[in-house]
Design a protein around this motif. Structure first.
Motif, PDB file in Angstrom:
ATOM      1  N   GLU A 284      -3.428  10.274  -5.953  1.00  0.00           N
ATOM      2  CA  GLU A 284      -2.998  11.547  -6.522  1.00  0.00           C
ATOM      3  C   GLU A 284      -2.848  12.645  -5.462  1.00  0.00           C
ATOM      4  OE1 GLU A 284      -5.785  12.538  -9.514  1.00  0.00           O
ATOM      5  OE2 GLU A 284      -5.030  11.090 -10.990  1.00  0.00           O
ATOM      6  N   VAL A 285      -3.570  12.515  -4.354  1.00  0.00           N
ATOM      7  CA  VAL A 285      -3.553  13.583  -3.335  1.00  0.00           C
ATOM      8  C   VAL A 285      -3.108  13.114  -1.955  1.00  0.00           C
ATOM      9  CG1 VAL A 285      -5.288  15.024  -4.470  1.00  0.00           C
ATOM     10  CG2 VAL A 285      -6.014  13.180  -2.963  1.00  0.00           C
ATOM     11  N   HIS A 286      -3.040  11.779  -1.766  1.00  0.00           N
ATOM     12  CA  HIS A 286      -2.635  11.248  -0.466  1.00  0.00           C
ATOM     13  C   HIS A 286      -1.544  10.192  -0.657  1.00  0.00           C
ATOM     14  CE1 HIS A 286      -5.709  13.061   2.139  1.00  0.00           C
ATOM     15  NE2 HIS A 286      -6.564  12.867   1.150  1.00  0.00           N
ATOM     16  N   PRO A 287      -0.437  10.300   0.055  1.00  0.00           N
ATOM     17  CA  PRO A 287       0.538   9.198   0.024  1.00  0.00           C
ATOM     18  C   PRO A 287      -0.080   7.955   0.640  1.00  0.00           C
ATOM     19  CG  PRO A 287       1.084  10.776   1.753  1.00  0.00           C
ATOM     20  CD  PRO A 287      -0.024  11.397   0.943  1.00  0.00           C
ATOM     21  N   MET A 288       0.215   6.789   0.074  1.00  0.00           N
ATOM     22  CA  MET A 288      -0.421   5.552   0.546  1.00  0.00           C
ATOM     23  C   MET A 288       0.256   5.053   1.826  1.00  0.00           C
ATOM     24  SD  MET A 288      -2.926   5.319  -1.393  1.00  0.00           S
ATOM     25  CE  MET A 288      -3.573   3.712  -0.933  1.00  0.00           C
ATOM     26  N   THR A 289       0.011   5.772   2.911  1.00  0.00           N
ATOM     27  CA  THR A 289       0.533   5.390   4.216  1.00  0.00           C
ATOM     28  C   THR A 289      -0.447   4.436   4.893  1.00  0.00           C
ATOM     29  OG1 THR A 289      -0.570   7.261   5.278  1.00  0.00           O
ATOM     30  CG2 THR A 289       1.663   7.629   4.429  1.00  0.00           C
ATOM     31  N   THR A 290      -0.046   3.925   6.046  1.00  0.00           N
ATOM     32  CA  THR A 290      -0.925   3.036   6.811  1.00  0.00           C
ATOM     33  C   THR A 290      -2.218   3.746   7.185  1.00  0.00           C
ATOM     34  OG1 THR A 290       0.989   1.867   7.725  1.00  0.00           O
ATOM     35  CG2 THR A 290      -1.109   1.608   8.879  1.00  0.00           C
ATOM     36  N   GLU A 291      -2.093   5.020   7.570  1.00  0.00           N
ATOM     37  CA  GLU A 291      -3.284   5.789   7.938  1.00  0.00           C
ATOM     38  C   GLU A 291      -4.230   5.946   6.756  1.00  0.00           C
ATOM     39  OE1 GLU A 291      -4.497  10.180   9.796  1.00  0.00           O
ATOM     40  OE2 GLU A 291      -2.422   9.729   9.244  1.00  0.00           O
ATOM     41  N   ILE A 293      -4.514   3.977   4.156  1.00  0.00           N
ATOM     42  CA  ILE A 293      -5.119   2.669   3.854  1.00  0.00           C
ATOM     43  C   ILE A 293      -6.247   2.365   4.834  1.00  0.00           C
ATOM     44  CG2 ILE A 293      -4.693   0.181   3.798  1.00  0.00           C
ATOM     45  CD1 ILE A 293      -1.857   0.864   2.786  1.00  0.00           C
ATOM     46  N   LEU A 294      -6.024   2.645   6.128  1.00  0.00           N
ATOM     47  CA  LEU A 294      -7.047   2.371   7.137  1.00  0.00           C
ATOM     48  C   LEU A 294      -8.283   3.248   6.920  1.00  0.00           C
ATOM     49  CD1 LEU A 294      -4.867   1.998  10.372  1.00  0.00           C
ATOM     50  CD2 LEU A 294      -6.075   0.189   9.123  1.00  0.00           C
ATOM     51  N   LEU A 295      -8.064   4.524   6.623  1.00  0.00           N
ATOM     52  CA  LEU A 295      -9.194   5.423   6.382  1.00  0.00           C
ATOM     53  C   LEU A 295      -9.963   5.013   5.126  1.00  0.00           C
ATOM     54  CD1 LEU A 295      -7.632   8.905   7.249  1.00  0.00           C
ATOM     55  CD2 LEU A 295      -9.460   7.719   8.485  1.00  0.00           C
ATOM     56  N   THR A 296      -9.221   4.643   4.086  1.00  0.00           N
ATOM     57  CA  THR A 296      -9.870   4.194   2.852  1.00  0.00           C
ATOM     58  C   THR A 296     -10.705   2.947   3.110  1.00  0.00           C
ATOM     59  OG1 THR A 296      -8.057   5.073   1.499  1.00  0.00           O
ATOM     60  CG2 THR A 296      -9.483   3.425   0.480  1.00  0.00           C
ATOM     61  N   THR A 297     -10.149   2.020   3.888  1.00  0.00           N
ATOM     62  CA  THR A 297     -10.873   0.790   4.226  1.00  0.00           C
ATOM     63  C   THR A 297     -12.147   1.096   5.003  1.00  0.00           C
ATOM     64  OG1 THR A 297      -8.782  -0.432   4.312  1.00  0.00           O
ATOM     65  CG2 THR A 297     -10.694  -1.452   5.374  1.00  0.00           C
ATOM     66  N   ALA A 298     -12.062   2.051   5.920  1.00  0.00           N
ATOM     67  CA  ALA A 298     -13.231   2.411   6.721  1.00  0.00           C
ATOM     68  C   ALA A 298     -14.341   2.999   5.849  1.00  0.00           C
ATOM     69  CB  ALA A 298     -12.829   3.404   7.809  1.00  0.00           C
TER      70      ALA A 298
END
Length: 320
Positions: A284-291, A293-298
């Motif tokens: 809702e607040v962040h486009p699902m970019t590579t960055e 996804i990586l931050l979410t994974t971390a």
């Protein structure tokens, strides 16, 4: 040592101890992936909790209300003792205190740092599913089907393919019934159910707003109307929770007594299927970019480490 202090200080210390139990249980239930029921097991009062909740029946409530009649007063006292309100009330106040404090933090973080918050929640949920699944046995095709059914159902709900009927306060009522029922089950978190239903952020925000408006009103800086708007949501949720305790929770306990293995596998499947649910809050607040996804994974990895560490300290989950 605690028992020695309790004998020395009397009932007041006992109430304080139960209140602290409520704080621990409420803190756990306010975080997805951590179960208040498991905390109750670890602290040794799960059996008393279930007995007290099971004793909350309409018949006993009517007996208490009829206590104004002198001829029925003795039965009213017996009903109060049977419902163990001297235990449930301080426990409930402790839980409400903890949930209110957590709601403040969640509301603030969901607005300022949604990605770290919900990424962390993803890790908590995923790790709790791993911890619980490895504690269960899959000795028949029925267990496998139950796990698949629970996981599939949760995935459909988290993808908004299946939704709660109605809207507004009706959804809040149903959410309360389902979430509070989950709170008393070891391994299942009430807040996880709210995340799965898409109501977690809404309800934490309403609870935070209710606390703030009530404080302003008491201090003379607010109005009763400002209290009523979030207050109606909180009251409907609590009513739904009470209805859930005397209905849905009993059904689940019956299922656990009759088919414990299958019921646990299904419930843990619900947890596994809930893992993607917090992604909606991030998207809702962040486009699902590579960055992203990586931050979410971390952050998910950090949440998983925290849950595995908690499991190690607690000595694991015992499904029995």
């Amino acid at each position: 040592m605690l028992h020695a202090l309790e004998q020395r200080l009397g009932p007041r210390f006992s109430v304080l101890r139960v209140y602290c139990y409520g704080l621990c249980m409420g803190t756990a239930d306010a975080l997805p992936g951590v179960s208040g029921g498991t905390v109750a097991l670890l602290l040794g009062f799960y059996g008393r909790l279930i007995a007290a909740v099971t004793a909350l029946t309409p018949g006993r409530a009517i007996d208490v209300l009829r206590g104004y009649d002198s001829e029925r007063r003795e039965r009213a006292r017996e009903a109060l003792l049977e419902m163990d309100l001297q235990f449930l009330l301080p426990l409930g106040v402790g839980m409400v205190t903890a949930v209110a404090l957590i709601a403040e933090a969640v509301t603030a973080l969901s607005e300022s740092h949604p990605l770290p918050l919900f990424g962390f929640f993803i890790g908590l949920i995923a790790a709790s599913a791993v911890v619980l699944f490895r504690s269960l046995t899959f000795d028949s095709s029925q267990h496998v089907l139950a796990a698949v059914a629970g996981t599939g159902f949760a995935l459909l709900v988290s993808a908004n393919i299946l939704q709660l009927p109605g809207s507004g306060l009706l959804v809040i009522f149903i959410s309360g019934a389902l979430a509070i029922s989950a709170m008393i089950l070891p391994g299942i978190s009430g807040s996880l159910i709210l995340i799965l239903l898409g109501q977690y952020v809404v309800l934490t925000g309403e609870l935070s707003a209710f606390r703030q408006s009530l404080q302003d009103f008491v201090l003379g800086n607010g109005t009763l109307a400002a209290v009523g708007e979030p207050g109606s949501t909180v009251v409907v949720f609590i009513i739904g929770g009470f209805v859930g305790l005397v209905t849905i929770a009993r059904v689940v306990r019956f299922a656990l007594d009759r088919h414990r293995g299958l019921t646990l596998v299904f419930l843990v499947g619900l947890i596994a299927g809930s893992v993607p649910a917090p992604l909606h809050n991030i998207a809702e607040v962040h486009p699902m970019t590579t960055e992203t996804i990586l931050l979410t994974t971390a952050w998910a990895a950090l949440g998983a480490v925290a849950l595995f560490a908690l499991d190690w300290v607690a000595g694991g989950f015992d499904p029995e």
